[in-house]
Write a protein that holds these residues in place. Structure first.
Motif, PDB file in Angstrom:
ATOM      1  N   LYS A 118      67.923  10.823  41.984  1.00 35.65           N
ATOM      2  CA  LYS A 118      68.215   9.259  42.270  1.00 35.65           C
ATOM      3  C   LYS A 118      66.745   8.461  42.486  1.00 35.65           C
ATOM      4  CE  LYS A 118      72.166  10.745  42.822  1.00 35.65           C
ATOM      5  NZ  LYS A 118      73.144  10.675  41.719  1.00 35.65           N
ATOM      6  N   GLN A 194      77.782   7.088  46.989  1.00 29.77           N
ATOM      7  CA  GLN A 194      76.878   7.802  46.168  1.00 29.77           C
ATOM      8  C   GLN A 194      76.553   7.008  45.006  1.00 29.77           C
ATOM      9  OE1 GLN A 194      74.807   9.991  46.360  1.00 29.77           O
ATOM     10  NE2 GLN A 194      75.749  12.026  46.433  1.00 29.77           N
ATOM     11  N   ARG A 401      70.315  11.467  50.949  1.00 30.83           N
ATOM     12  CA  ARG A 401      69.607  10.830  50.026  1.00 30.83           C
ATOM     13  C   ARG A 401      68.051  10.920  50.178  1.00 30.83           C
ATOM     14  NH1 ARG A 401      72.385   4.858  49.175  1.00 30.83           N
ATOM     15  NH2 ARG A 401      74.478   5.673  48.871  1.00 30.83           N
ATOM     16  N   TYR A 406      66.281   9.287  46.912  1.00 35.21           N
ATOM     17  CA  TYR A 406      66.573   7.498  46.957  1.00 35.21           C
ATOM     18  C   TYR A 406      65.489   6.947  47.689  1.00 35.21           C
ATOM     19  CZ  TYR A 406      71.652   8.051  45.936  1.00 35.21           C
ATOM     20  OH  TYR A 406      73.062   8.187  45.399  1.00 35.21           O
TER      21      TYR A 406
END
Length: 518
Positions: A118, A194, A401, A406
């Motif tokens: 991510k 998500q 995450r 992230y």
């Protein structure tokens, strides 16, 4: 099987598997006691934040050892019988949480199977600042409330701990307050369970409001915060793994009343290998399921209120920037279905082991103030609920995450470490103060759980009856979430909530309201 591993799961499916992982973890805790009387075995679901404190202390000790420092941010130093300087605990000893290591492996597997990390997700500077503040709020709240949202919501509800139920009420109220603040700051557009690159690209082309984190010109490897976050994360995890496997002397510790070296906390040297393998496996399974759904504890807590408000005036919430898919998620009560399914599974296990086989309830130690209801539990609940929403979702989703890279959690996880400092630097003062605010009646009668309060801590039969009724209530709640979710979305199939992931449910039942993002 390929589709099962490479595609996102439904919330309900993930909740069921997480519940099974909780049971595996609790069985793993018994490993060092196999062959002894089961009445001495404790039933304890997965815990996280105390082990994170141990890992922060381990990182601090490693840095001290590397540069010749003796800083005492997360713990203190003492001397062994041979006058060697070594960590002696205080707030935290150097150690690891095997479930946390399982997080890392589980989420890495999700990234591997789905072939997508991510790092492409882009957040505004304002969001990153708010998330950093949220981490500090949340981190300190775990110390005041005697646990994090994972402990209170996912572990201690089926364990029926009273202080957790009080904390959850205040977490819900202040979670809604944090949600309202985020809408006023124009940050509600970032609330999603998500981020999926293909989905976001499609929304970007359509001009819908679900693409806020996508920028085709963004190059994450040119962002210095990415490198800072990765460096901290690798060091944090690497030292913990080193301690778990090899137990180096500089990561060991002593106790005040015993000058002998004690192994790195929860390492192979300090626990049976079976313990490490089973609890690590439970962590992998639990957080693989978590990452496959994008579940968040605060989403579950505010689902009922959010569902009603969105159902009443969905266009209003769309104009606030709340993504289309998130409105569908709330209307269908999907996060609440996740947690209710998990509650039922763990509650049945607790009912059998604690109240029929008479194993020890793991969170009823009279010597530990954090298991009691104190005057600071509501305030801790405020810190937890408010801070968790500022993280864009919740604590447990943020851990997920973090390992999926992230940026908002990758860099501002450092804020979690900062948030512990008021507690660790003034550990004695916090311990004495929090202990002094225990509700007197509860302390005098050693009341920790709902069965203790209703039936009395001495009434074994009465406690079993109360625990049975509690389990039945959770089963009824689970069935209600399905019925209400179906009604809100106009679905006629209960199986949709088990077999379809959030994106599929949104495609079938959700509303697309186009809003121009700022």
């Amino acid at each position: 099987m390929k589709k099962f591993l490479t595609k996102q799961w439904s919330f309900m499916m993930a909740g069921i598997i997480f519940g099974i992982a909780q049971i595996i973890y609790m069985v793993g805790l018994w490993a060092p006691k196999f062959g002894t009387d089961i009445s001495n075995w404790s039933v304890k679901p997965i815990t996280v934040t105390t082990d994170l404190g141990k890992m922060f202390r381990g990182l601090e000790v490693w840095i001290n050892n590397l540069f010749g420092f003796t800083s005492e941010l997360y713990g203190t130093y003492g001397t062994t019988a041979s006058w060697e300087i070594i960590s002696n605990g205080w707030a935290f000893i150097p150690g690891i949480g095997t479930a946390i290591l399982g997080m890392i492996i589980g989420w890495f597997l999700v990234v591997l199977f789905e072939k997508q990390n991510k790092l492409w997700v882009k957040y505004s500077a304002k969001l990153l600042l708010v998330a950093f503040i949220g981490w500090m709020f949340f981190s300190y709240g775990t110390r005041l409330a005697g646990g994090c949202t994972l402990n209170h919501l996912l572990g201690w509800v089926p364990m029926m701990n009273i202080h957790s139920l009080i904390a959850i009420v205040f977490m819900s109220l202040w979670g809604l307050t944090g949600f309202w603040l985020m809408t006023k700051l124009d940050l509600a557009k970032y609330f999603k369970h998500q981020e999926d690159l293909d989905y976001v690209k499609a929304q970007y082309k359509k001009g819908n409001s679900d693409w806020a984190t996508y920028d085709p010109n963004y190059r994450p490897w040119k962002n210095p915060m990415v490198w800072l976050g990765l460096t901290f994360l690798i060091a944090f995890v690497g030292i913990a793994i080193l301690g778990m496997i090899s137990n180096p002397e500089f990561l060991q510790h002593i106790k005040w009343d015993d000058l002998k070296n004690i192994a790195f906390g929860k390492s192979i040297a300090s626990k049976w290998l079976a313990y490490v393998i089973i609890t690590l496996s439970a962590g992998i399974i639990a957080w693989f399921a978590m990452a496959k759904s994008g579940f968040g504890t605060e989403c579950a807590l505010i689902s009922v209120e959010a569902s009603a408000m969105i159902k009443k005036d969905e266009k209003k919430w769309a104009k606030m920037g709340l993504p289309n898919i998130t409105r569908t998620l709330f209307k269908g009560l999907l996060p609440l279905q996740w947690v209710a399914a998990m509650w039922v599974i763990v509650s049945v296990f607790v009912l059998v082991t604690v109240y029929f086989l008479w194993m020890k309830h793991g969170f009823t130690d009279p010597s530990k103030y954090k298991f009691y209801l104190t005057a600071w539990v509501p305030i801790g609940g405020f810190f937890l609920g408010f801070g968790a929403v500022l993280l864009i979702g919740c604590e447990i989703r943020s851990y997920m995450r973090l390992w999926m890279l992230y940026l908002n959690t990758l860099i501002w996880f450092i804020g979690f470490a900062v948030g512990y400092l008021p507690f660790t630097l003034f550990y004695k003062e916090h311990k004495e103060f929090l202990s002094s605010t225990i509700v007197p009646y509860f302390k005098e009668n050693e009341i920790f759980t709902i069965p203790d309060l209703i039936a009395g801590s001495w009434n074994v039969t009465g406690q079993a009856i109360v625990a049975t009724l509690w389990t039945i209530m959770l089963i009824l709640l689970f069935t209600w979430t399905i019925k209400k979710g179906k009604a809100n979305l106009g679905s006629k199939k209960s199986s949709d909530f088990l077999l379809k992931n959030t994106q599929k449910i949104h495609e079938k039942y959700g509303d697309e309201i186009k809003v121009k993002l700022k």
